[in-house]
Design an enzyme around this catalytic site. Structure first.
Site, PDB file in Angstrom:
ATOM      1  N   GLU A 146     -26.310  15.386 -38.725  1.00 28.29           N
ATOM      2  CA  GLU A 146     -26.363  16.376 -39.808  1.00 28.29           C
ATOM      3  C   GLU A 146     -27.389  17.464 -39.506  1.00 28.29           C
ATOM      4  O   GLU A 146     -27.144  18.647 -39.769  1.00 28.29           O
ATOM      5  CB  GLU A 146     -26.681  15.691 -41.132  1.00 28.29           C
ATOM      6  CG  GLU A 146     -25.546  14.860 -41.667  1.00 28.29           C
ATOM      7  CD  GLU A 146     -25.862  14.164 -42.979  1.00 28.29           C
ATOM      8  OE1 GLU A 146     -27.046  14.189 -43.404  1.00 28.29           O
ATOM      9  OE2 GLU A 146     -24.943  13.602 -43.572  1.00 28.29           O
ATOM     10  N   GLU A 157     -27.912   5.146 -39.866  1.00 30.80           N
ATOM     11  CA  GLU A 157     -28.360   6.219 -40.771  1.00 30.80           C
ATOM     12  C   GLU A 157     -29.194   7.248 -40.015  1.00 30.80           C
ATOM     13  O   GLU A 157     -29.077   8.457 -40.257  1.00 30.80           O
ATOM     14  CB  GLU A 157     -29.156   5.636 -41.941  1.00 30.80           C
ATOM     15  CG  GLU A 157     -29.538   6.655 -42.977  1.00 30.80           C
ATOM     16  CD  GLU A 157     -28.345   7.280 -43.679  1.00 30.80           C
ATOM     17  OE1 GLU A 157     -28.292   8.537 -43.721  1.00 30.80           O
ATOM     18  OE2 GLU A 157     -27.476   6.548 -44.184  1.00 30.80           O
ATOM     19  N   GLU A 181     -35.020  12.189 -45.758  1.00 31.26           N
ATOM     20  CA  GLU A 181     -33.698  11.579 -45.963  1.00 31.26           C
ATOM     21  C   GLU A 181     -33.776  10.517 -47.051  1.00 31.26           C
ATOM     22  O   GLU A 181     -34.263   9.405 -46.827  1.00 31.26           O
ATOM     23  CB  GLU A 181     -33.184  10.961 -44.659  1.00 31.26           C
ATOM     24  CG  GLU A 181     -33.048  11.935 -43.511  1.00 31.26           C
ATOM     25  CD  GLU A 181     -31.986  13.000 -43.755  1.00 31.26           C
ATOM     26  OE1 GLU A 181     -31.019  12.733 -44.517  1.00 31.26           O
ATOM     27  OE2 GLU A 181     -32.122  14.096 -43.196  1.00 31.26           O
TER      28      GLU A 181
END
Length: 123
Positions: A77, A70, A29
């Site tokens: 996701e 996050e 990420e």
């Protein structure tokens, strides 16, 4: 049914899974890496700007909160991507909601840093 691990063994296994998650976020990420770098750079500044433990916690905590949200966004996701790559209204909505949560957390961190920084420098 008895849980597989209890007590200290559970703590050790949970810690291992958490570290594995942090490692995965760092490796996969880019947003997490960017936010982590900013947090690492801001933490010493927090100790200089903050006027005691409460302000240190607010400044450092707002950075950590960005990383936490996050991580949750990345988890959302990943699950959506695991389900399928074809466009779907609910998949898009889930990703957009996660992104909005990150944006609001960044806004909170910026507001916290801005107000406490202003107070430290000009108050």
């Amino acid at each position: 049914m008895k849980p597989a691990h209890t007590g200290w063994r559970h703590l050790v296994h949970s810690t291992r899974y958490s570290l594995k998650g942090l490692y995965a976020a760092f490796c996969h990420e880019s947003a997490f890496r960017q936010e982590l770098l900013i947090c690492v750079l801001l933490m010493p500044l927090a100790l200089w700007l903050g006027q005691g433990p409460l302000e240190w916690v607010l400044l450092i905590g707002s950075c950590l909160l960005v990383l936490i949200v996050e991580l949750v966004n990345s988890a959302i996701e990943s699950v959506v991507d695991r389900i399928g790559s074809e466009p779907h209204e609910l998949s898009g909505r889930a990703k957009d909601l996660g992104s909005a949560a990150v944006m609001l957390t960044l806004l909170l961190a910026a507001l916290t840093w801005g107000l406490l920084g202003w107070e430290a420098l000009f108050g």
